[in-house]
Design a protein around this motif. Structure first.
Motif, PDB file in Angstrom:
ATOM      1  N   ASP A  52      -2.907   5.558  -3.008  1.00  0.00           N
ATOM      2  CA  ASP A  52      -3.701   6.756  -2.758  1.00  0.00           C
ATOM      3  C   ASP A  52      -3.121   7.826  -3.675  1.00  0.00           C
ATOM      4  OD1 ASP A  52      -4.897   9.009  -1.791  1.00  0.00           O
ATOM      5  OD2 ASP A  52      -3.848   9.000   0.126  1.00  0.00           O
ATOM      6  N   HIS A 107       3.847  -1.095   3.852  1.00  0.00           N
ATOM      7  CA  HIS A 107       3.246   0.239   3.847  1.00  0.00           C
ATOM      8  C   HIS A 107       4.308   1.276   3.549  1.00  0.00           C
ATOM      9  CE1 HIS A 107       1.017   3.736   5.603  1.00  0.00           C
ATOM     10  NE2 HIS A 107       2.241   4.096   5.936  1.00  0.00           N
ATOM     11  N   TYR A 124      -4.106   7.017   9.399  1.00  0.00           N
ATOM     12  CA  TYR A 124      -5.385   6.340   9.133  1.00  0.00           C
ATOM     13  C   TYR A 124      -5.175   5.059   8.343  1.00  0.00           C
ATOM     14  CZ  TYR A 124      -5.396   7.938   4.263  1.00  0.00           C
ATOM     15  OH  TYR A 124      -5.089   8.130   2.952  1.00  0.00           O
ATOM     16  N   ALA A 125      -4.179   5.113   7.427  1.00  0.00           N
ATOM     17  CA  ALA A 125      -3.933   3.945   6.582  1.00  0.00           C
ATOM     18  C   ALA A 125      -3.365   2.795   7.402  1.00  0.00           C
ATOM     19  CB  ALA A 125      -2.976   4.305   5.453  1.00  0.00           C
ATOM     20  N   MET A 170     -11.679  -0.755   3.773  1.00  0.00           N
ATOM     21  CA  MET A 170     -11.741   0.690   4.014  1.00  0.00           C
ATOM     22  C   MET A 170     -13.180   1.193   4.039  1.00  0.00           C
ATOM     23  SD  MET A 170      -8.748   2.218   1.597  1.00  0.00           S
ATOM     24  CE  MET A 170      -9.005   3.931   1.991  1.00  0.00           C
ATOM     25  N   TYR A 210      -8.775  -4.702   0.152  1.00  0.00           N
ATOM     26  CA  TYR A 210      -8.327  -3.630   1.050  1.00  0.00           C
ATOM     27  C   TYR A 210      -9.310  -2.457   0.976  1.00  0.00           C
ATOM     28  CZ  TYR A 210      -5.327  -0.082   3.168  1.00  0.00           C
ATOM     29  OH  TYR A 210      -4.825   0.910   3.959  1.00  0.00           O
ATOM     30  N   PHE A 248      -8.304   6.498  -4.514  1.00  0.00           N
ATOM     31  CA  PHE A 248      -7.547   5.244  -4.348  1.00  0.00           C
ATOM     32  C   PHE A 248      -7.680   4.409  -5.610  1.00  0.00           C
ATOM     33  CE2 PHE A 248      -6.001   4.627   0.023  1.00  0.00           C
ATOM     34  CZ  PHE A 248      -6.450   5.796   0.591  1.00  0.00           C
ATOM     35  N   HIS A 263      -6.186   1.050   8.839  1.00  0.00           N
ATOM     36  CA  HIS A 263      -6.866   0.226   7.840  1.00  0.00           C
ATOM     37  C   HIS A 263      -6.081  -1.051   7.553  1.00  0.00           C
ATOM     38  CE1 HIS A 263      -9.124   3.967   6.126  1.00  0.00           C
ATOM     39  NE2 HIS A 263      -9.626   3.524   7.263  1.00  0.00           N
ATOM     40  N   GLU A 264      -4.757  -0.897   7.521  1.00  0.00           N
ATOM     41  CA  GLU A 264      -3.923  -2.069   7.255  1.00  0.00           C
ATOM     42  C   GLU A 264      -4.044  -3.085   8.390  1.00  0.00           C
ATOM     43  OE1 GLU A 264      -0.240  -0.069   6.579  1.00  0.00           O
ATOM     44  OE2 GLU A 264      -1.038   0.799   4.740  1.00  0.00           O
ATOM     45  N   ILE A 286       0.644   5.386   0.289  1.00  0.00           N
ATOM     46  CA  ILE A 286      -0.283   6.429   0.720  1.00  0.00           C
ATOM     47  C   ILE A 286       0.301   7.798   0.414  1.00  0.00           C
ATOM     48  CG2 ILE A 286      -1.350   7.461   2.780  1.00  0.00           C
ATOM     49  CD1 ILE A 286      -2.590   4.818   1.986  1.00  0.00           C
ATOM     50  N   VAL A 288       0.846  -1.194   0.000  1.00  0.00           N
ATOM     51  CA  VAL A 288       0.000   0.000   0.000  1.00  0.00           C
ATOM     52  C   VAL A 288       0.882   1.244   0.000  1.00  0.00           C
ATOM     53  CG1 VAL A 288      -1.839   1.214   1.224  1.00  0.00           C
ATOM     54  CG2 VAL A 288      -1.687  -1.273   1.370  1.00  0.00           C
ATOM     55  N   GLU A 308      -0.687   9.677   7.279  1.00  0.00           N
ATOM     56  CA  GLU A 308      -0.674   8.269   6.910  1.00  0.00           C
ATOM     57  C   GLU A 308      -1.174   7.374   8.031  1.00  0.00           C
ATOM     58  OE1 GLU A 308       3.193   6.387   6.906  1.00  0.00           O
ATOM     59  OE2 GLU A 308       4.148   8.266   7.471  1.00  0.00           O
TER      60      GLU A 308
END
Lengths: 301, 466
Positions: B111, B87, B68-69, B363, B359, B344, B72-73, B59, B57, B66
């Motif tokens: 992203d 990441h 928030y990601a 999200m 993914y 995204f 999510h991960e 971002i 991923v 970053e």
């Protein structure tokens, strides 16, 4: 004999190889890519011949950018070298002559540091710094103008196409002049003091000593400075991108920025490479021209 | 004896290196792997993710950061503990990822946002993106009986669709409008104007009170093209915008666009714009607004987060739709521009396309979306995910705006189809308009001329909006 040649070759080959891979080959590839419509996002492309160059000829935005680089090329070296020579001679030989001989103005060491200061800052920092300096309400320049009662002169520097280019030029001179003050200053150290003393005894003014003694004896250094500054003038990319991003209305656009935007914002790497190739020839021509024009007999001491 | 000169040696070496090096070329070769990692599908795994396939991923590290990601991960990791997640975050999306697209080795989720996002026109025309239609039709994580498609706010599918294929998921939801400080307005007894005549009248009052009625960012003057186009859409209907998106001849010279441009040009003519604004970037202008030096500013709903550090306590920022130009506008006052942002994508040549889609499905779960809203103060594409969360005053007013509009949100797409048209051309023309170097009719002509240029350029792929 062969042993000696082999010995030399062993030392020459690795740097040549590195130079070939990291300098010559990207250049060569730029030439190849400039003949394609490659988007830079996939391995697929078609050869379009000279289409990109034809398009370049009719691209008004490109010509605007070229014009700005041309102006920089005319003004930046002259202004920077002129100021550099002036400051350097003030620092090294500008002081009053007394029994101790010719020396610089009072506080020369301090000035040397102050002038050199922009050199230790990265271009990014200089850019951000000046962007804030030019800010209409919070910037130091307008603050200063308002402070001394010149409210009418406090304008939106970077928002006005009449001023933006000159604002960038001023920053370019500011950030470059210090290096040449030090360079010229160092070169001046090798000029024998008695030349200046003799000139002063003969009643020569400072301007005369500058033009008749300093400049001829520094000619080699000035020539080098000229070529370096010409290359800076043809580039100008980083500082323009940070301070104005070429705007407003392309009024401070330069070719380097055009190339970058065409490649990374528009996804047209073929066309961007064509701009790069045009720039390559331009830079080469200018460098060769400057070296030729400034060639004259060296004054031997 | 013949001696090789230094120059001769260098020239010779350069020639050899040039011919030799052309073999290894920047343009790469086509060695794509593609959608190889498809596993078995099940109710719990409708997209067929291979459980142990690694996921990469990337971002955009901008206004949303970053963090928030990473959350999510972690949610993805819970579902697929065997998958290794890589990441990374950068501000230079295009510069970093462009070579990897060429090499046929892009990451699985990107992203693609920010100042150096990769141009969608290029990505789409090269077929570099996965069609996310399957994701839309997959069951949502929260409710197996509901498709992902039905959990999205209106406009999200539209703005991510190119030629009928859903290629980008705009995860954040942004409402665009005109911002003011409710505290200031209450203190002065001002009412947000619903018609343009009221706006001009109020501007007069505001100026008399010693405050600049409007400020704007001269560097990104396109921010001021947003209220113009929104007002034009409300006056003339959505077809006005569609014509612009489809690069139709004279679309920008439509009477509604002209009338809207004329109205906003009036702000410049009457001196209702903050002096010096033409030299400010968006942060400088918005900060002037936060300091109370100007009453109105045009922006999207990321404004609250962007200004967090300089907003005075109790400033109480609020957003409102553009005032109606006439009493016979085709859309009500409450209609506003609302659309997805933070796009995204799942590259078509990623190693783990299935994982990438999954993914995105993660999200789009209520839990992940609520977490995003809490962390970065922005709404998401997921309907109702912000319900019950404690929101700042700005975001609260955005939710009110959405509720009041009753689905009358609209947006234009030309700025995603033809990014340069807005970023460079409309931007430049708008600054000229608001610095009175051109008038409203000339603004229409100028932008139209640029749009025609794009319509004629064979290097640019054209899209049709239905």
């Amino acid at each position: 004999m062969w042993g000696k040649r082999l010995f030399i070759a062993v030392f020459l080959l690795p740097p040549l190889l590195l130079y070939g891979i990291f300098v010559v080959s990207p250049y060569a590839q730029a030439f190849q890519i400039s003949g394609t419509n490659w988007s830079g996002l996939s391995p697929t492309f078609e050869f379009v011949g000279l289409d990109n160059f034809r398009r370049l000829l009719g691209d008004g935005y490109f010509w605007t950018a070229i014009r700005h680089n041309g102006l920089l090329l005319l003004l930046l070296p002259v202004a920077t070298i002129g100021l550099g020579l002036f400051f350097a001679s003030m620092i090294s030989v500008g002081g009053r002559a007394d029994r101790a001989g010719v020396h610089g103005v009072r506080g020369a060491g301090f000035y040397r540091v102050v002038y050199f200061f922009p050199q230790v800052l990265s271009v990014a920092i200089i850019g951000v710094l000046w962007k804030q300096m030019y800010a209409p309400h919070t910037g130091m320049i307008n603050g200063f103008l308002r402070g001394i009662g010149l409210d009418a002169l406090a304008v939106a520097w970077l928002g006005d196409p009449r001023f933006s280019f000159w604002c960038v030029l001023a920053v370019l001179i500011w950030m470059n002049v210090g290096f040449y003050v030090v360079l010229f200053g160092a070169a001046m150290q090798s000029i024998p003091r008695d030349l200046y003393e003799a000139a002063l005894l003969d009643g020569a003014s400072r301007v005369t000593t500058l033009v008749r003694i300093t400049v001829p004896l520094l000619w080699d250094t000035i020539q080098v400075a000229w070529v370096y500054l010409a290359i800076v003038a043809i580039d100008g990319f980083a500082i323009v991108q940070i301070i104005t991003d070429g705007g407003p209305s392309s009024s401070s656009d330069v070719v380097g920025l055009r190339l970058y935007k065409t490649a990374f914002a528009d996804g047209q790497f073929g066309y961007a490479s064509a701009i790069g190739v045009a720039m390559f020839f331009l830079t080469l021509t200018v460098a060769a021209m400057f070296l030729r024009v400034t060639r004259r007999d060296r004054v031997e001491l | 004896m013949h001696r090789l000169s230094r120059r001769g040696l260098l020239q010779g070496a350069a020639g050899v290196a040039a011919t030799g090096a052309l073999g290894g070329c920047a343009m790469g070769g086509d060695d794509a792997k593609g959608d190889s990692a498809k596993g078995a599908t099940s109710a719990n795994n409708p997209l067929g993710v291979k459980e142990d396939a690694p996921l990469e991923v990337v971002i955009f590290n901008g206004g949303f950061g970053e963090e928030y990601a990473k959350a999510h991960e972690a949610l993805y990791q819970q579902r697929y503990p065997k998958a290794e997640i890589k990441h990374s975050a950068t501000q230079q999306i295009a510069e970093t990822l462009q070579p990897r697209f060429v090499a046929g080795d892009p990451p699985d989720v990107i992203d693609n946002s920010g100042g150096s996002q990769i141009d969608f026109n290029g990505l789409v025309s090269q077929g570099a993106l996965t069609d996310l239609g399957e994701l839309l039709d997959a069951p949502s994580l929260d409710d197996p009986n509901k498709k992902v498609r039905d959990t999205l706010l209106p406009g999200i599918v539209d703005v991510g669709t190119y030629d009928g294929k859903f290629l980008t998921l705009n995860y954040a939801y942004s409402a665009y409008g005109i911002w003011y400080s409710k505290k200031l307005f209450d203190a002065k007894g001002w009412q947000y104007p619903k018609t343009w005549d009221e706006m001009i009248a109020l501007c007069k009052t505001i100026k008399a009170a010693g405050i600049s009625p409007w400020t704007y960012t001269g560097v990104h003057a396109r921010y001021m093209s947003w209220p113009i186009l929104a007002a034009a859409a409300k006056l003339g209907g959505l077809d006005v915008i569609k014509a612009i998106d489809n690069l139709e001849p004279n679309a920008w010279k439509h009477d509604a666009v002209k009338a809207a441009a004329e109205a906003y040009y009036q702000l410049a003519v009457d001196g209702y714009l903050q002096p010096g604004a033409e030299g400010m970037d968006h942060i400088q202008a918005q900060t002037e607004w936060c300091r109370g030096h100007a009453a109105f500013v045009s922006c999207g709903s990321w404004l609250e987060n962007e200004q967090k550090s300089v907003t005075p306590p109790g400033f109480d920022m609020a957003v409102a739709p553009t005032p109606s130009l006439t009493t016979s506008d085709k859309m009500p006052f409450e209609a506003f521009r609302g659309t997805g942002s933070e796009p995204f994508i799942v590259p078509a040549k990623g190693q783990n396309v299935r994982g990438g889609m999954e993914y995105l499905r993660v999200m789009l779960s209520t839990k992940a979306a609520a977490d995003f809203t809490t962390k970065v103060s922005s709404l998401t594409a997921v309907t109702g995910a912000a319900a019950g969360l404690a929101l700042g005053p700005g975001l609260t007013s955005v939710t009110k705006l959405i509720d009041a509009s009753q689905g009358a949100a609209f947006t234009w797409l030309y700025s995603t189809y033809y990014r340069k048209l807005e970023r460079e051309r409309v931007n430049a023309a708008s600054l000229e308009l608001f610095t009175k170097r051109i008038n409203a009719a000339q603004w229409c002509d100028k932008v139209q001329k640029s749009a025609d240029e794009f319509a004629k350029d064979p290097a640019i792929k054209k899209y049709k909006r239905a």
